[in-house]
Design a protein around this motif. Structure first.
Motif, PDB file in Angstrom:
ATOM      1  N   LEU A 164       0.828  -1.204   0.000  1.00  0.00           N
ATOM      2  CA  LEU A 164       0.000   0.000   0.000  1.00  0.00           C
ATOM      3  C   LEU A 164       0.866   1.259   0.000  1.00  0.00           C
ATOM      4  O   LEU A 164       0.548   2.254  -0.669  1.00  0.00           O
ATOM      5  CB  LEU A 164      -0.931  -0.002   1.214  1.00  0.00           C
ATOM      6  CG  LEU A 164      -2.002  -1.097   1.235  1.00  0.00           C
ATOM      7  CD1 LEU A 164      -2.768  -1.063   2.554  1.00  0.00           C
ATOM      8  CD2 LEU A 164      -2.952  -0.957   0.059  1.00  0.00           C
ATOM      9  N   ALA A 165       1.971   1.230   0.752  1.00  0.00           N
ATOM     10  CA  ALA A 165       2.887   2.374   0.777  1.00  0.00           C
ATOM     11  C   ALA A 165       3.482   2.605  -0.603  1.00  0.00           C
ATOM     12  O   ALA A 165       3.583   3.748  -1.069  1.00  0.00           O
ATOM     13  CB  ALA A 165       3.996   2.148   1.801  1.00  0.00           C
ATOM     14  N   LEU A 166       3.869   1.520  -1.273  1.00  0.00           N
ATOM     15  CA  LEU A 166       4.441   1.643  -2.617  1.00  0.00           C
ATOM     16  C   LEU A 166       3.425   2.229  -3.591  1.00  0.00           C
ATOM     17  O   LEU A 166       3.742   3.152  -4.357  1.00  0.00           O
ATOM     18  CB  LEU A 166       4.908   0.275  -3.105  1.00  0.00           C
ATOM     19  CG  LEU A 166       5.429   0.208  -4.543  1.00  0.00           C
ATOM     20  CD1 LEU A 166       6.651   1.096  -4.724  1.00  0.00           C
ATOM     21  CD2 LEU A 166       5.741  -1.236  -4.938  1.00  0.00           C
ATOM     22  N   LEU A 167       2.201   1.717  -3.563  1.00  0.00           N
ATOM     23  CA  LEU A 167       1.162   2.231  -4.459  1.00  0.00           C
ATOM     24  C   LEU A 167       0.858   3.698  -4.163  1.00  0.00           C
ATOM     25  O   LEU A 167       0.606   4.493  -5.075  1.00  0.00           O
ATOM     26  CB  LEU A 167      -0.105   1.390  -4.335  1.00  0.00           C
ATOM     27  CG  LEU A 167       0.013  -0.088  -4.724  1.00  0.00           C
ATOM     28  CD1 LEU A 167      -1.334  -0.787  -4.553  1.00  0.00           C
ATOM     29  CD2 LEU A 167       0.523  -0.244  -6.145  1.00  0.00           C
ATOM     30  N   GLY A 168       0.901   4.061  -2.887  1.00  0.00           N
ATOM     31  CA  GLY A 168       0.671   5.449  -2.515  1.00  0.00           C
ATOM     32  C   GLY A 168       1.769   6.369  -3.015  1.00  0.00           C
ATOM     33  O   GLY A 168       1.504   7.472  -3.508  1.00  0.00           O
ATOM     34  N   MET A 169       3.017   5.926  -2.896  1.00  0.00           N
ATOM     35  CA  MET A 169       4.125   6.739  -3.393  1.00  0.00           C
ATOM     36  C   MET A 169       4.052   6.878  -4.912  1.00  0.00           C
ATOM     37  O   MET A 169       4.319   7.956  -5.460  1.00  0.00           O
ATOM     38  CB  MET A 169       5.449   6.110  -2.965  1.00  0.00           C
ATOM     39  CG  MET A 169       5.702   6.188  -1.472  1.00  0.00           C
ATOM     40  SD  MET A 169       7.223   5.361  -0.951  1.00  0.00           S
ATOM     41  CE  MET A 169       8.453   6.491  -1.570  1.00  0.00           C
ATOM     42  N   MET A 170       3.684   5.803  -5.595  1.00  0.00           N
ATOM     43  CA  MET A 170       3.511   5.882  -7.042  1.00  0.00           C
ATOM     44  C   MET A 170       2.432   6.889  -7.406  1.00  0.00           C
ATOM     45  O   MET A 170       2.570   7.662  -8.360  1.00  0.00           O
ATOM     46  CB  MET A 170       3.162   4.499  -7.592  1.00  0.00           C
ATOM     47  CG  MET A 170       4.294   3.491  -7.531  1.00  0.00           C
ATOM     48  SD  MET A 170       3.748   1.790  -7.850  1.00  0.00           S
ATOM     49  CE  MET A 170       3.008   1.963  -9.481  1.00  0.00           C
ATOM     50  N   ALA A 171       1.350   6.920  -6.621  1.00  0.00           N
ATOM     51  CA  ALA A 171       0.261   7.863  -6.882  1.00  0.00           C
ATOM     52  C   ALA A 171       0.739   9.303  -6.744  1.00  0.00           C
ATOM     53  O   ALA A 171       0.399  10.171  -7.559  1.00  0.00           O
ATOM     54  CB  ALA A 171      -0.903   7.598  -5.934  1.00  0.00           C
ATOM     55  N   THR A 172       1.555   9.581  -5.720  1.00  0.00           N
ATOM     56  CA  THR A 172       2.040  10.955  -5.537  1.00  0.00           C
ATOM     57  C   THR A 172       2.987  11.363  -6.648  1.00  0.00           C
ATOM     58  O   THR A 172       3.119  12.556  -6.953  1.00  0.00           O
ATOM     59  CB  THR A 172       2.750  11.104  -4.175  1.00  0.00           C
ATOM     60  OG1 THR A 172       3.915  10.265  -4.137  1.00  0.00           O
ATOM     61  CG2 THR A 172       1.830  10.718  -3.036  1.00  0.00           C
ATOM     62  N   HIS A 173       3.651  10.382  -7.265  1.00  0.00           N
ATOM     63  CA  HIS A 173       4.574  10.690  -8.361  1.00  0.00           C
ATOM     64  C   HIS A 173       3.858  10.960  -9.684  1.00  0.00           C
ATOM     65  O   HIS A 173       4.366  11.691 -10.532  1.00  0.00           O
ATOM     66  CB  HIS A 173       5.555   9.532  -8.570  1.00  0.00           C
ATOM     67  CG  HIS A 173       6.473   9.306  -7.418  1.00  0.00           C
ATOM     68  ND1 HIS A 173       7.159   8.125  -7.210  1.00  0.00           N
ATOM     69  CD2 HIS A 173       6.822  10.124  -6.391  1.00  0.00           C
ATOM     70  CE1 HIS A 173       7.890   8.228  -6.119  1.00  0.00           C
ATOM     71  NE2 HIS A 173       7.701   9.424  -5.606  1.00  0.00           N
ATOM     72  N   ILE A 174       2.686  10.332  -9.868  1.00  0.00           N
ATOM     73  CA  ILE A 174       2.054  10.343 -11.189  1.00  0.00           C
ATOM     74  C   ILE A 174       0.749  11.135 -11.228  1.00  0.00           C
ATOM     75  O   ILE A 174       0.514  11.913 -12.156  1.00  0.00           O
ATOM     76  CB  ILE A 174       1.789   8.896 -11.658  1.00  0.00           C
ATOM     77  CG1 ILE A 174       3.107   8.116 -11.765  1.00  0.00           C
ATOM     78  CG2 ILE A 174       1.067   8.890 -12.999  1.00  0.00           C
ATOM     79  CD1 ILE A 174       2.923   6.653 -12.109  1.00  0.00           C
ATOM     80  N   LEU A 175      -0.120  10.923 -10.250  1.00  0.00           N
ATOM     81  CA  LEU A 175      -1.455  11.521 -10.303  1.00  0.00           C
ATOM     82  C   LEU A 175      -1.409  13.020 -10.014  1.00  0.00           C
ATOM     83  O   LEU A 175      -0.486  13.521  -9.374  1.00  0.00           O
ATOM     84  CB  LEU A 175      -2.379  10.826  -9.302  1.00  0.00           C
ATOM     85  CG  LEU A 175      -2.655   9.341  -9.572  1.00  0.00           C
ATOM     86  CD1 LEU A 175      -3.580   8.772  -8.509  1.00  0.00           C
ATOM     87  CD2 LEU A 175      -3.250   9.132 -10.963  1.00  0.00           C
ATOM     88  N   ALA A 176      -2.425  13.718 -10.481  1.00  0.00           N
ATOM     89  CA  ALA A 176      -2.505  15.169 -10.296  1.00  0.00           C
ATOM     90  C   ALA A 176      -2.651  15.505  -8.811  1.00  0.00           C
ATOM     91  O   ALA A 176      -3.323  14.787  -8.060  1.00  0.00           O
ATOM     92  CB  ALA A 176      -3.695  15.723 -11.074  1.00  0.00           C
ATOM     93  N   THR A 177      -2.038  16.584  -8.403  1.00  0.00           N
ATOM     94  CA  THR A 177      -2.117  17.001  -7.001  1.00  0.00           C
ATOM     95  C   THR A 177      -3.277  17.949  -6.738  1.00  0.00           C
ATOM     96  O   THR A 177      -3.689  18.108  -5.588  1.00  0.00           O
ATOM     97  CB  THR A 177      -0.805  17.677  -6.562  1.00  0.00           C
ATOM     98  OG1 THR A 177      -0.591  18.849  -7.354  1.00  0.00           O
ATOM     99  CG2 THR A 177       0.369  16.728  -6.732  1.00  0.00           C
ATOM    100  N   VAL A 178      -3.792  18.575  -7.794  1.00  0.00           N
ATOM    101  CA  VAL A 178      -4.926  19.490  -7.634  1.00  0.00           C
ATOM    102  C   VAL A 178      -6.011  19.142  -8.639  1.00  0.00           C
ATOM    103  O   VAL A 178      -5.740  18.591  -9.710  1.00  0.00           O
ATOM    104  CB  VAL A 178      -4.504  20.969  -7.814  1.00  0.00           C
ATOM    105  CG1 VAL A 178      -3.565  21.395  -6.712  1.00  0.00           C
ATOM    106  CG2 VAL A 178      -3.861  21.180  -9.172  1.00  0.00           C
ATOM    107  N   THR A 179      -7.243  19.467  -8.281  1.00  0.00           N
ATOM    108  CA  THR A 179      -8.379  19.234  -9.168  1.00  0.00           C
ATOM    109  C   THR A 179      -8.549  20.409 -10.111  1.00  0.00           C
ATOM    110  O   THR A 179      -7.856  21.431 -10.004  1.00  0.00           O
ATOM    111  CB  THR A 179      -9.660  19.061  -8.347  1.00  0.00           C
ATOM    112  OG1 THR A 179      -9.951  20.307  -7.687  1.00  0.00           O
ATOM    113  CG2 THR A 179      -9.509  17.964  -7.306  1.00  0.00           C
ATOM    114  N   ALA A 180      -9.493  20.275 -11.040  1.00  0.00           N
ATOM    115  CA  ALA A 180      -9.770  21.371 -11.978  1.00  0.00           C
ATOM    116  C   ALA A 180     -10.248  22.616 -11.240  1.00  0.00           C
ATOM    117  O   ALA A 180     -10.082  23.742 -11.714  1.00  0.00           O
ATOM    118  CB  ALA A 180     -10.822  20.922 -12.995  1.00  0.00           C
ATOM    119  N   GLY A 181     -10.834  22.417 -10.052  1.00  0.00           N
ATOM    120  CA  GLY A 181     -11.312  23.549  -9.270  1.00  0.00           C
ATOM    121  C   GLY A 181     -10.254  24.184  -8.396  1.00  0.00           C
ATOM    122  O   GLY A 181     -10.550  25.106  -7.626  1.00  0.00           O
ATOM    123  N   GLY A 182      -9.017  23.674  -8.466  1.00  0.00           N
ATOM    124  CA  GLY A 182      -7.931  24.274  -7.701  1.00  0.00           C
ATOM    125  C   GLY A 182      -7.779  23.738  -6.296  1.00  0.00           C
ATOM    126  O   GLY A 182      -6.993  24.278  -5.501  1.00  0.00           O
TER     127      GLY A 182
END
Length: 386
Positions: free
Chosen positions: A17-35
């Protein structure tokens, strides 16, 4: 079916779970379209890497005796093996740091934490727990004092080119970098303390989860309450180095994450909680979150442990898969580093972990590091020295 007795499956589940979470922080967007901060960022940023570091401490505790810590000659050999493990992990980290990615590689920092842990490996859970608490509170305070006299903090992704400037590299690894040991050692100490408990006992795992939730909740609420004070907000805003002029701007800035440290202009910088801020409350909060995740994972994996060990087999080979993930983020290797590439990487990681678990094989880097570390711990020259 039962899992191998030598492993606690829930620890591997939490590590996956930690690995998948770190991968998410590396790849997925940190902010939404609404900021606003994205859901994945709110959940994983800072917490995934903190869990990863805490589990490193758990692993060190398990290989040095678990709930009954080794002593004497046996521990002497294990310490030597851990030094070799740290050197190899640091070497891999330097290799990955040379790749053209935008990722702050954590492995060299891990190597430093492993070496720092050596004097504490013979302790039981109570002194380790006290040390973790003291370090989480005092470490950031000491860091704030030491960094106050540094005009240009060194923050680098360690690679071989930085070995020519050992002073700057040491400053980054210990004090001013993305995962500075001055604060992050609290995670390793907490993990060592947890690993000294008998995690196979139902009551221990349940208490770990409950205490973790309580610590996470209390630290969050106390931090939020203290930062409601107008004087505290004014002190933070006047010493902020990110250009925030209102509390909402500063809060969003903190929520998006820091780069390992906070400004040094006020003692109130020890209070806010934010990803990778390294504040005392951030360390305590993420330690609580990590305890909760680990406790729940250990409890869940008690039912059909072999199935859990396959589904989350990636957690038994995170060094290999973390390295693979970093390689996949280089521009030369498709897919590109965009949010849509997260799911394919997750599939690759989980399928690879499952395949190795079904074959009952260790990951290639785990095999290399483990075999050399074990060979050192059991080497003939060490036996003669004893």
């Amino acid at each position: 079916m039962t899992a191998p007795a030598s492993r606690i499956v829930g620890v591997d589940v939490a590590r996956c779970l930690a690995l998948l979470g770190m991968m998410a922080t590396h790849i997925l967007a940190t902010v939404t379209a609404g900021g606003e901060s994205s859901t994945s960022h709110v959940i994983a940023s800072g917490r995934a890497s903190g869990l990863f570091a805490l589990l490193a401490g758990v692993s060190l505790a398990l290989v040095t005796g678990g709930s009954t810590p080794h002593h004497g000659r046996r521990l002497m050999g294990e310490r030597a093996g851990i030094v070799v493990r740290a050197l190899l992990i640091g070497f891999i980290g330097l290799l990955l740091g040379a790749l053209p990615t935008n990722i702050a590689i954590i492995l060299v920092y891990y190597a430093v934490l492993f070496v720092m842990a050596l004097p504490f490996l013979g302790l039981g859970w109570r002194p380790l727990g006290v040390l973790a608490l003291v370090w989480a509170v005092a470490g950031p305070a000491v860091s704030l004092v030491l960094r106050d006299g540094i005009e240009s903090p060194t923050r680098i992704v360690p690679s071989f080119e930085h070995l020519v400037a050992p002073g700057d590299l040491a400053q980054s690894l210990l004090l001013t970098g993305y995962y500075p040991a001055m604060g992050w050692f609290a995670y390793l100490l907490a993990g060592l303390a947890i690993g000294r408990l008998d995690l196979r006992r139902l009551a221990i795992a349940a208490r770990l989860a409950v205490v973790g939730v309580a610590v996470a909740a209390v630290t969050w609420l106390v931090s939020a309450d203290l930062t409601r004070d107008a004087a505290v907000r004014r002190a933070l805003l006047t010493t902020d180095e990110g250009g925030a002029t209102t509390w909402s701007q500063l809060r969003m800035q903190l929520d998006q994450g820091s780069y390992g440290t906070t400004p040094t202009g006020s003692w109130w910088w020890l209070v806010p909680i934010g990803p990778h801020s390294g504040t005392s409350f951030t360390l305590l909060h993420t330690i609580g979150c990590s305890m909760a995740v680990l406790g729940v994972a250990v409890l869940a994996a008690r039912v059909a442990p072999r199935a859990w060990s396959v589904l989350f087999g990636a957690g038994a080979m995170t060094l290999t898969l973390y390295s693979l993930h970093i390689v996949l983020l280089t521009p030369e290797i498709p897919p590109k580093e965009i949010p849509s590439s997260y799911l394919p990487q997750v599939v690759v990681v989980l399928l690879t972990g499952a395949a190795y678990a079904l074959a009952r094989h260790r990951g290639p880097l785990e095999t290399l590091v483990g075999s050399l570390s074990k060979a050192t711990a059991e080497s003939r020259w060490l036996r003669k020295a004893r």
